[in-house]
Design an enzyme around this catalytic site. Structure first.
Site, PDB file in Angstrom:
ATOM      1  N   GLU A 128       3.675  16.255   9.928  1.00 51.46           N
ATOM      2  CA  GLU A 128       3.336  16.225   8.509  1.00 51.46           C
ATOM      3  C   GLU A 128       4.486  16.733   7.646  1.00 51.46           C
ATOM      4  O   GLU A 128       4.755  16.194   6.567  1.00 51.46           O
ATOM      5  CB  GLU A 128       2.067  17.043   8.239  1.00 51.46           C
ATOM      6  CG  GLU A 128       0.803  16.520   8.913  1.00 51.46           C
ATOM      7  CD  GLU A 128       0.280  15.241   8.290  1.00 51.46           C
ATOM      8  OE1 GLU A 128       0.866  14.763   7.292  1.00 51.46           O
ATOM      9  OE2 GLU A 128      -0.721  14.714   8.788  1.00 51.46           O
ATOM     10  N   ASP A 275      -0.761   5.123  15.413  1.00 53.77           N
ATOM     11  CA  ASP A 275      -0.470   4.177  14.329  1.00 53.77           C
ATOM     12  C   ASP A 275       1.006   4.090  13.922  1.00 53.77           C
ATOM     13  O   ASP A 275       1.644   3.051  14.041  1.00 53.77           O
ATOM     14  CB  ASP A 275      -1.342   4.488  13.114  1.00 53.77           C
ATOM     15  CG  ASP A 275      -1.337   5.966  12.717  1.00 53.77           C
ATOM     16  OD1 ASP A 275      -0.675   6.771  13.405  1.00 53.77           O
ATOM     17  OD2 ASP A 275      -1.998   6.317  11.732  1.00 53.77           O
ATOM     18  N   GLU A 369     -14.191   7.061   7.076  1.00 53.95           N
ATOM     19  CA  GLU A 369     -13.163   7.551   7.987  1.00 53.95           C
ATOM     20  C   GLU A 369     -13.258   6.890   9.352  1.00 53.95           C
ATOM     21  O   GLU A 369     -12.245   6.693  10.031  1.00 53.95           O
ATOM     22  CB  GLU A 369     -13.270   9.079   8.116  1.00 53.95           C
ATOM     23  CG  GLU A 369     -12.088   9.744   8.773  1.00 53.95           C
ATOM     24  CD  GLU A 369     -10.846   9.800   7.876  1.00 53.95           C
ATOM     25  OE1 GLU A 369     -10.020  10.692   8.109  1.00 53.95           O
ATOM     26  OE2 GLU A 369     -10.673   8.964   6.980  1.00 53.95           O
ATOM     27  N   GLU A 387      -4.182   3.541   2.990  1.00 51.95           N
ATOM     28  CA  GLU A 387      -3.755   2.475   3.898  1.00 51.95           C
ATOM     29  C   GLU A 387      -4.326   1.107   3.525  1.00 51.95           C
ATOM     30  O   GLU A 387      -3.637   0.080   3.661  1.00 51.95           O
ATOM     31  CB  GLU A 387      -4.135   2.826   5.345  1.00 51.95           C
ATOM     32  CG  GLU A 387      -3.282   3.887   5.990  1.00 51.95           C
ATOM     33  CD  GLU A 387      -3.619   5.303   5.551  1.00 51.95           C
ATOM     34  OE1 GLU A 387      -2.825   6.229   5.817  1.00 51.95           O
ATOM     35  OE2 GLU A 387      -4.680   5.490   4.910  1.00 51.95           O
TER      36      GLU A 387
END
Length: 844
Positions: A128, A275, A369, A387
């Site tokens: 992150e 991902d 989610e 996204e």
């Protein structure tokens, strides 16, 4: 069929496309109005952060204050993004430039240079911090340099942000001090990893995306700073992941051991945990020009399309046995994948998956989610993820189809109507109830507003050419000219076997003409196959016939194939009762008769509520708390008398590390708080400590069984068969009742059991799905003679569905008559087969 007929079909397709664009197209004024609205929304969100939260890392939009780590209740891993470095401001800086907020950008850069420090004694997520903070500093440096070179502003800037990025890069490097080269998941910004004061370095596992999403930021830092060490470490981590792929399937798992490279979780998909590993292989090739990354991506992509992609679904499979699906749900992070497929040039599956996601989004206002393969809500949260907007932008850019402007418009409307609050925009705690959560993550400003603004902007309306930049996974802008700044690092000699089957777009960008040859309506045709994915609509008539028009769009698509794409299983049948025989003189007339099973769309899964009944004095069973079940552990619904025991708080309360009060917990029911690790991990530790059962209590203070739907606790992707103790979940308000009782009384005894047994109420099972016969008849205008079921418009082919209960069908046609099919050209009768029976069950 002759050339003239094909030309006619092309004409109809073009006409359909023109009509489609005229209906959906936005005028210049409408796009400008939406763009201005997006700017106002950004100003509201960014302004609220600066007014109520700065210099804190994040805004709490319901409380109208900043989130400071250590001063708010711990949220577990989520808080690893907070490093006391004004996260939201750094993550938002290049968005300010894209949205032409240049005064605000210049002021933000000055604040970061003066106020932000990166040497705090705090443990942060390497992944992150890299994508949000390092990427944010680099993106802002690139924008500042661009403005400076234009002589427009920022003449005072002297690469201070690049210096800060380099400092941060060095603070992240200790995470790569492992035998494999895969980074630790966390690092202390002041003390690194292995220092006794670091409070980290004990972890042994990391996710694939966590290790594989470093190359863009680290390579950009190396090439801008002249220090190759960063790119070298990021490249080495990618090499290890490539070497550890499953050679038979070319898939990777979700979690890997950073010391020996063994896979810890072998489930493989394109969502959470994996991902951006795939994303960065493709984008590393675009940014750095190294074909090794492209070849690796193409190898993985072939495997994804072979095993994981089942349009419109993207499943998760076992990497060693990829024909086995490991779960029945998908997470929202995979919504980025259609956008990546656009970069790859594979638009057809991108359109299919995006349309499925849009159908789910329309049903719930936001994308949950996680949702099941039957499109039911699995996890109801929506933290304002970008996204889906990202893929919408890329599909519009690739196709120019105004349909995607309408999708973007719906995103804007949902945010304003259901997420906007006086102090910003609030995440949605559960899409089924619309209840808000007190968080506004930095990625909302970094990503969402970029993609929405670009969607409604023309190229000439932007300050710079967006095609000169590549988006990082956090949508930070990195210039594609980086590939020419320095030679790529040496030593990248990992073997890459050639892609088994190279296709048209293995080494080139997509061409709309190649994708949709002579058929501009092809994209619409793909979408229309999934128009009724979540349930077909239709107008109800009081007659025995229900009719609705299916969108065939004159594209020449076979009606049977269209129905199959809707999930209707077809078999041959006899002539439609009352229908007229075909006449040889009726050229172009044809008749389709099929029988299928039609079942109701599955309803929401029934979750049988459990109960925690306090039976010790002074309560004596009068206090009953509603609890949720788990999908693993003891099934309390099959336990006649429930499970009884005294309650004791686990130490630590999270149960995410070694249990220190095992002797006290022996034979008792443990209390543990939700968060920091998976329910299954907590359950294993507590079962090893000898507990008789576990009550998990929700974090926070405002959740309750009355305001939040019950859910079933799920495992961690591994086997949970060894967990045998009963497990229940209490929302925070019910949990507080139990905690207050434990604090007030020295001993509290509870009974865990199904709530209906305590209350004497039974949960009714869902009715058996309705099975009906479906007669499908395709007729042209010439076939509408007297006695037909209704009149159609001239020249319009339609599909008529005649729904008959099974019993009525048997009475009118006999059991055997409907199992024969008439050949209209010969009049001969075909012999029936088992699969042609009216209600034959599909083959397993």
């Amino acid at each position: 069929m002759g050339p003239s007929f094909h030309a006619f079909l092309l004409y109809l397709a073009a006409l359909s496309w023109v009509r489609h664009h005229l209906v959906l197209a936005m005028t210049t004024e409408e796009k400008a109005k939406t763009r201005d609205q997006i700017l106002e929304m950004f100003d509201h969100a960014y302004g609220s952060y600066m007014k109520y939260a700065y210099p804190a890392d994040e805004l709490m939009p319901l409380s109208c204050r900043g989130r400071v780590r250590g001063l708010e209740p711990n949220r577990g891993d989520i808080d690893d993004v907070l490093g006391t470095f004004s996260l939201t401001l750094i993550d938002s800086m290049d968005t300010l430039v894209l949205l032409n907020r240049l005064d605000e950008f210049e002021e933000a850069v000055k604040k970061v240079i003066v106020d932000v420090r990166l040497d705090h004694d705090v443990v942060v997520s390497v992944f992150e911090t890299n994508i949000r903070v390092l990427g944010g500093l680099l993106g802002a440096h690139v924008m500042a340099t661009m403005l400076q070179q234009r002589q427009e502003r920022m003449q005072w800037y002297k690469n201070e942000l690049l210096a800060m990025a380099t400092d941060l890069g060095h603070r992240l490097l200790p995470a790569f001090n492992t035998t494999s080269g895969l980074p630790y998941p966390r690092v202390n910004l002041r003390y690194g990893v292995l220092n006794p004061l670091s409070r980290t370095g004990t972890e042994s596992n990391t996710c694939t995306a966590c290790a594989g999403t470093m190359i863009l930021e680290f390579a950009a830092l190396s090439r801008l700073s002249g220090e190759p060490v960063f790119e070298g470490h990021a490249r080495r981590a990618l090499d290890v992941l490539w070497e550890k792929r499953q050679r038979g399937s070319d898939l990777v798992g979700t979690v890997i051991n950073i010391h020996n490279g063994d896979w810890v979780r072998r489930d493989s998909g394109v969502g959470a945990g994996i991902d951006s590993y795939y994303e960065y292989l493709m984008k590393a090739y675009i940014l750095l020009g190294d074909s090794v990354y492209l070849e690796r991506f193409n190898t993985h992509y072939t495997a994804i399309m072979k095993y994981i992609s089942q349009p419109p679904l993207l499943l998760s499979v076992h990497m060693h046995n990829p024909t086995v699906s490991v779960r029945g749900w998908m997470d929202s992070l995979l919504a980025f994948f259609p956008g990546l497929q656009v970069l790859r040039g594979d638009l057809k599956p991108a359109i299919e998956t995006h349309e499925m996601l849009y159908q789910v989004t329309k049903q719930h206002k936001f994308l949950p989610e996680a949702f099941t393969t039957e499109f039911r809500v699995h996890w109801g949260q929506h933290p304002l993820r970008p996204e889906f907007a990202e893929s919408t932008y890329f599909l519009y850019k690739a196709t120019g189809d105004p349909y995607y402007l309408q999708v973007g418009r719906s995103i804007v409307d949902s945010l304003n109507q259901h997420a906007r609050v006086p102090c910003g925009f609030a995440a949605v705690q559960d899409v089924r109830t619309g209840r808000h959560e007190d968080r506004m993550d930095s990625f909302f400003l970094a990503e969402m507003f970029k993609y929405l603004y670009l969607l409604f902007s023309e190229k000439e309306q932007l300050l710079f050419d967006i095609d000169d930049y590549i988006f990082s996974t956090e949508a930070h802008l990195l210039p594609v000219t980086l590939s020419t700044m320095h030679l790529a690092c040496q030593g990248n000699a990992s073997a890459v076997h050639p892609t088994a089957e190279e296709d048209l777009f293995t080494h080139s960008c997509p061409s709309t003409q190649t994708l949709f040859p002579n058929n501009p309506a092809f994209a619409k045709t793909i979408r229309d196959r999934y128009k009724y994915l979540l349930g077909a609509g239709g107008v109800y008539h009081t007659t025995p016939v229900r009719e609705f028009e299916l969108p065939l769009h004159d594209t020449g698509m076979e009606p049977v194939e269209f129905l199959k794409s809707m999930g209707i299983s077809l078999s041959s049948g006899g002539a439609l009762s009352g229908g007229q025989p075909d006449s040889p003189s009726q050229k172009g007339v044809y008749r389709l008769k099929v029988i299928a099973e039609l079942t109701h769309t599955p309803e929401e899964e029934v979750i049988e509520p459990l109960a925690v009944q306090i039976i010790s004095p002074p309560f004596l069973g009068r206090v009953v708390l509603t609890a949720g079940p788990a999908k693993f552990g003891m099934d309390l619904t099959k336990n006649e008398h429930g499970v009884k025991g005294s309650v004791v708080k686990s130490a630590p309360y999270t149960a995410c590390s070694a249990i220190t009060n095992a002797e006290e917990l022996q034979g008792r029911i443990a209390l543990a708080v939700r968060g920091e690790c998976m329910f299954a991990s907590k359950a294993r530790r507590l079962q090893e400590a000898g507990v008789a059962g576990v009550i998990f209590i929700d974090q926070g203070t405002d959740s309750s069984s009355e305001g939040t739907p019950l859910f079933q606790m799920v495992g961690d992707g591994g086997s949970t068969s060894e967990i045998s103790v009963p497990l229940v979940f209490l929302f925070s308000k019910e949990g507080q009742v139990l905690l207050d009782a434990l604090e007030e009384h020295s001993s509290v005894e509870v009974l865990l059991l199904p709530r209906n047994k305590q209350l004497g109420q039974d949960i009714k099972k869902k009715d058996r799905p309705l099975v009906m016969n479906v007669n499908v008849r395709l007729a042209d205008e010439w076939d509408l003679q007297a006695g037909s079921s209704g009149q159609l418009g001239e020249g319009i082919a339609t599909v008529e569905l005649v729904l008959e209960p099974e019993e009525q069908r048997e009475e009118s046609q006999g059991l055997g008559s409907s199992s024969t099919a008439s050949d209209p050209s010969t009049g001969a009768q075909a012999e029936p087969s088992d699969s042609q029976q009216p209600c034959a069950q599909p083959a397993p």
